[in-house]
Structures are given as C-alpha cells and as structure tokens.
Design a protein around this motif. Structure first.
Motif, PDB file in Angstrom:
ATOM      1  N   HIS A  14     -39.774   3.440  -0.204  1.00 17.78           N
ATOM      2  CA  HIS A  14     -39.627   3.834  -1.361  1.00 17.78           C
ATOM      3  C   HIS A  14     -38.245   4.055  -1.637  1.00 17.78           C
ATOM      4  CE1 HIS A  14     -43.610   5.504  -2.108  1.00 17.78           C
ATOM      5  NE2 HIS A  14     -43.411   5.333  -1.015  1.00 17.78           N
ATOM      6  N   ASP A  15     -37.462   4.562  -2.681  1.00 16.33           N
ATOM      7  CA  ASP A  15     -36.352   4.736  -3.184  1.00 16.33           C
ATOM      8  C   ASP A  15     -35.807   6.071  -2.892  1.00 16.33           C
ATOM      9  OD1 ASP A  15     -37.601   4.917  -5.506  1.00 16.33           O
ATOM     10  OD2 ASP A  15     -35.503   6.310  -5.980  1.00 16.33           O
ATOM     11  N   LEU A  16     -34.773   6.062  -2.356  1.00 18.48           N
ATOM     12  CA  LEU A  16     -33.963   7.810  -2.594  1.00 18.48           C
ATOM     13  C   LEU A  16     -32.758   8.172  -4.017  1.00 18.48           C
ATOM     14  CD1 LEU A  16     -33.970  10.260  -1.448  1.00 18.48           C
ATOM     15  CD2 LEU A  16     -31.990   9.641  -0.305  1.00 18.48           C
ATOM     16  N   SER A  17     -34.037   8.902  -4.969  1.00 21.84           N
ATOM     17  CA  SER A  17     -33.072   8.653  -6.686  1.00 21.84           C
ATOM     18  C   SER A  17     -33.211  10.439  -6.110  1.00 21.84           C
ATOM     19  CB  SER A  17     -34.340   8.754  -7.410  1.00 21.84           C
ATOM     20  OG  SER A  17     -34.374   7.541  -7.869  1.00 21.84           O
ATOM     21  N   LEU A  46     -30.785   5.777  -5.643  1.00 26.91           N
ATOM     22  CA  LEU A  46     -30.157   6.054  -6.672  1.00 26.91           C
ATOM     23  C   LEU A  46     -29.675   7.115  -7.618  1.00 26.91           C
ATOM     24  CD1 LEU A  46     -32.933   4.233  -7.089  1.00 26.91           C
ATOM     25  CD2 LEU A  46     -32.899   4.053  -9.301  1.00 26.91           C
ATOM     26  N   SER A  47     -28.652   6.938  -8.295  1.00 23.19           N
ATOM     27  CA  SER A  47     -28.160   8.611  -8.613  1.00 23.19           C
ATOM     28  C   SER A  47     -29.320   9.664  -9.163  1.00 23.19           C
ATOM     29  CB  SER A  47     -26.925   8.535  -9.830  1.00 23.19           C
ATOM     30  OG  SER A  47     -27.559   7.485 -10.900  1.00 23.19           O
ATOM     31  N   SER A  48     -30.232   9.030 -10.134  1.00 24.19           N
ATOM     32  CA  SER A  48     -30.854   9.456 -10.764  1.00 24.19           C
ATOM     33  C   SER A  48     -32.204   8.510 -10.852  1.00 24.19           C
ATOM     34  CB  SER A  48     -30.512  10.189 -11.721  1.00 24.19           C
ATOM     35  OG  SER A  48     -30.598   8.925 -12.470  1.00 24.19           O
ATOM     36  N   HIS A  49     -34.043   8.678 -11.114  1.00 24.25           N
ATOM     37  CA  HIS A  49     -34.439   7.608 -11.123  1.00 24.25           C
ATOM     38  C   HIS A  49     -34.098   6.984 -13.061  1.00 24.25           C
ATOM     39  CE1 HIS A  49     -36.456   9.775 -14.268  1.00 24.25           C
ATOM     40  NE2 HIS A  49     -36.649  11.022 -13.330  1.00 24.25           N
ATOM     41  N   THR A  50     -34.964   5.697 -13.427  1.00 23.21           N
ATOM     42  CA  THR A  50     -33.978   5.413 -14.302  1.00 23.21           C
ATOM     43  C   THR A  50     -34.449   4.811 -15.668  1.00 23.21           C
ATOM     44  OG1 THR A  50     -35.581   3.509 -13.629  1.00 23.21           O
ATOM     45  CG2 THR A  50     -34.119   3.039 -12.454  1.00 23.21           C
ATOM     46  N   THR A  54     -28.300   6.661 -17.793  1.00 27.09           N
ATOM     47  CA  THR A  54     -27.599   5.302 -17.381  1.00 27.09           C
ATOM     48  C   THR A  54     -27.731   6.427 -15.484  1.00 27.09           C
ATOM     49  OG1 THR A  54     -25.325   6.932 -16.867  1.00 27.09           O
ATOM     50  CG2 THR A  54     -25.398   5.733 -18.875  1.00 27.09           C
ATOM     51  N   PHE A  55     -27.903   5.227 -15.091  1.00 22.31           N
ATOM     52  CA  PHE A  55     -27.676   5.663 -13.285  1.00 22.31           C
ATOM     53  C   PHE A  55     -27.484   4.353 -12.126  1.00 22.31           C
ATOM     54  CE2 PHE A  55     -31.196   3.691 -15.253  1.00 22.31           C
ATOM     55  CZ  PHE A  55     -31.994   1.909 -14.160  1.00 22.31           C
ATOM     56  N   SER A  56     -26.686   5.060 -11.411  1.00 21.97           N
ATOM     57  CA  SER A  56     -25.940   4.349 -10.292  1.00 21.97           C
ATOM     58  C   SER A  56     -27.209   3.550  -9.304  1.00 21.97           C
ATOM     59  CB  SER A  56     -25.150   4.622  -9.477  1.00 21.97           C
ATOM     60  OG  SER A  56     -25.650   5.513  -8.852  1.00 21.97           O
ATOM     61  N   ASN A 124     -34.880  -2.702 -15.548  1.00 18.84           N
ATOM     62  CA  ASN A 124     -33.972  -3.610 -13.862  1.00 18.84           C
ATOM     63  C   ASN A 124     -35.967  -4.317 -13.198  1.00 18.84           C
ATOM     64  OD1 ASN A 124     -32.117  -1.885 -13.081  1.00 18.84           O
ATOM     65  ND2 ASN A 124     -33.101  -1.685 -11.486  1.00 18.84           N
ATOM     66  N   PHE A 125     -36.153  -4.065 -14.426  1.00 21.23           N
ATOM     67  CA  PHE A 125     -37.600  -4.863 -13.698  1.00 21.23           C
ATOM     68  C   PHE A 125     -37.426  -5.749 -14.260  1.00 21.23           C
ATOM     69  CE2 PHE A 125     -40.656  -1.796 -10.890  1.00 21.23           C
ATOM     70  CZ  PHE A 125     -39.285  -1.438 -10.161  1.00 21.23           C
ATOM     71  N   ASN A 126     -38.641  -7.022 -13.891  1.00 18.80           N
ATOM     72  CA  ASN A 126     -38.209  -8.557 -14.483  1.00 18.80           C
ATOM     73  C   ASN A 126     -39.933  -9.139 -14.527  1.00 18.80           C
ATOM     74  OD1 ASN A 126     -37.726 -10.042 -12.341  1.00 18.80           O
ATOM     75  ND2 ASN A 126     -35.811 -10.278 -12.886  1.00 18.80           N
ATOM     76  N   SER A 127     -40.262 -10.508 -15.062  1.00 19.22           N
ATOM     77  CA  SER A 127     -41.704 -10.886 -14.420  1.00 19.22           C
ATOM     78  C   SER A 127     -41.799 -10.778 -13.603  1.00 19.22           C
ATOM     79  CB  SER A 127     -41.979 -11.661 -15.906  1.00 19.22           C
ATOM     80  OG  SER A 127     -40.674 -12.470 -15.799  1.00 19.22           O
ATOM     81  N   SER A 128     -40.744 -11.667 -12.484  1.00 25.83           N
ATOM     82  CA  SER A 128     -41.244 -11.799 -11.228  1.00 25.83           C
ATOM     83  C   SER A 128     -41.493 -10.529 -10.517  1.00 25.83           C
ATOM     84  CB  SER A 128     -39.736 -13.182 -10.637  1.00 25.83           C
ATOM     85  OG  SER A 128     -38.483 -11.804 -10.736  1.00 25.83           O
TER      86      SER A 128
END
Ligand code: PXL
Length: 291
Positions: A14-17, A46-50, A54-56, A124-128
């Motif tokens: 998983h990510d770390l937000s 990430l700086s925070s979840h999406t 704004t977020f890094s 951040n997500f697209n159909s792929s």
C-alpha cells in the motif's frame, strides 16, 4: 521445535500517506493490534491522501523490485499478501509477479482493488489502472471492492441502486474470474438512508451473505482500508466469513461513531486511535444473514 512464536506475517503493499488516515497508517495499527506482523512494501509516499486539494506524490515503482529482491535474499515468507492502493499500472505487474513468487499453498491473498469511490475514479488514476486491476484480481483469494469499484471491474456504468439479485450476480461474475470470496462494501440500503450493507459470496459452499448496519451520513477516507484490514486479520485468526464481515462492519461503525460528534475535517479519517482496542473484544451482536 517445541516453541514457535506463532506470529503470522502479512506483506502489506500500500502507499504511505502522511495526512488523512488511509492505507499503511491504517493497515499497520489494525493488523498489529490483531497480533500480526506487518511487513510494508510501500508503493508511494504522499504528503496526504489524494482527496485533499493538493498533495505531493513520490512514486516508488522503481524501488519495489529492489526491496522484493532483498526479501528473496532473506528467504522471506508470508502467511498473507494484502494489497491496496497501487500507484501505477506497472506496479500492478510488479504485485502480480510478487504473488506468483511468494504464494505458498496456504498463503491468503487479499486484494482491495482501490480505484475510486462515489462513482468516480480517484485523482491520479486513468482507465489503464482499471484494465490492469481486472487482471490482478484473478490472482486473489479474497477481493473487497466498494460499489464504485464493482462497476469498474465489471466494465458497466455505475448505478447506486441495485437489487439483491443484481448484487448477487455481480458477486458471482467477479468470483468466476478467480477469487473464492468477493465482498462488496458500502452498498446503500434502498428506501432506508440510515442503513448500509455489505454483501459477500463464498464460491466454496456457494453462499451469499449480507450484513446491514447503521449508516451515519458522513464520508471518511480510509474506512475501506480499515474494513479490509479487519477482514484480513479476522480470516487469518480463523474466523468464518460472516464473522469476519460482522467484526469489520462493527469496527468501522464504532470508528465513525467515535468521530462523528466532533467538529472535524472528515478528510482526516476516522479517529482510529480511539477504537483500536475494540479489536480485542468478542463480536457484540451478529447481524449477518444468508441471502
Ligand atoms: O483509502 C484509499 C486511498 C489510499 N491511498 C491513497 C488515497 C486513497 C483514497 O483517497 O488517496 C493515496
């Protein structure tokens, strides 16, 4: 060997937000409290979840194979592999190979196909991502899509209103793609805005389950991660599917209740710290039913 430490290991991908309780900051405390060792394979920092404006986002796709190679050198072995938010289609391939390389006969593979919520794909997500996720779920024993993700996985337009017959059909179709257990979270209850349901199908035994609980009208990011973490821990500790569903829904409800009364920025997620100790408690009241 007389003594075995008996602490089961989970590889958590998983990510770390940093801000907003989602992914690893939810998965680690929940599974640790339930008595499991969490070995994080971070997908991004990430700086925070999406869901904040704004977020890094620092993608760790290139680092993941480096970590995995070291784990192989260590002879690492896992009782469960649990994946959630993946940052890119290439990461899905890496995770797919990870499952092939590390899965043993009794390894539990849980995939939370994190794609979106409320009928929309996450920023951040697209159909792929959707196309790749459709392939990845075939490797899972258990998947836990929310209603939005169900429609992305089935390649159908989203609709909020679905009958039990339709939901059972979605569960069965997704299970036929590989996973023995499919769980749909956060399904609104028709004509009752104060309730929400979880539906599940267990292909072994061909049984459909439903758990309905009170709905508090607030959206908190990360509740899906908390739900799947409790289900993972619950299955690992030997609970049946309906008990795992009960445990997870009750925990989320306790978390929302502990948070709801405060004047609060919901994007920060449920006040997990106030309810973590409840994971030790026996199920208070079972509300599952066969459908
Ligand atoms: O809980 C889902 C999730 C996980 N990780 C990140 C997210 C979200 C949902 O917004 O943004 C980074």
């Amino acid at each position: 060997m007389v003594y075995s430490n008996n602490v089961k290991k989970v590889a958590a991908i998983h990510d770390l937000s940093g801000m907003g309780r989602v992914s690893l900051t939810v998965v680690i405390p929940i599974l640790s409290s339930m008595g499991f060792q969490v070995c994080p394979l971070p997908t991004a920092v990430l700086s925070s979840h999406t869901q904040y404006p704004t977020f890094s986002f620092h993608d760790l796709t290139d680092e993941m194979p480096v970590i995995i190679d070291e784990w192989k050198r260590l002879g690492a072995s896992f009782d469960a592999i649990y994946t959630g938010y993946l940052g890119s289609p290439r990461q899905i391939h890496i995770v797919s190979n990870f499952i092939d390389d590390f899965r043993k006969d009794d390894t539990l593979v849980i995939i939370d196909p994190v794609l979106g919520d409320n009928g929309k794909l996450y920023a951040n997500f697209n159909s792929s991502m959707i196309t790749e996720m459709r392939t990845l779920i075939s490797k899972a024993d258990v998947i836990t899509p929310n209603l939005t993700e169900i429609f992305f996985l089935l390649d159908k337009p989203y609709k909020a209103d679905n009958s039990d017959t339709e939901l059972k059909e979605y569960l069965r179709i997704l299970s036929e793609k590989g996973p023995e257990v499919v769980i749909i979270t956060s399904v609104p209850v028709k004509d009752d805005p104060h309730k929400t349901s979880v539906y599940a199908y267990n292909r072994k035994g061909d049984k459909y389950w439903k758990v309905t609980c009170a709905y508090l009208p607030a959206h908190y990011p990360g509740t899906g991660d908390a739900f799947t973490s409790v289900v993972t821990g619950s299955i690992m500790q030997g609970d049946s599917l309906p008990i795992a569903l009960d445990r997870a829904t009750q925990f989320i409800l306790q978390g929302i209740r502990a948070t709801f009364g405060y004047e609060y920025d919901n994007r920060d997620g449920i006040l997990l710290e106030k309810v973590l100790h409840n994971l030790d408690m026996p199920i208070q009241n079972s509300s599952y039913e066969l459908i």
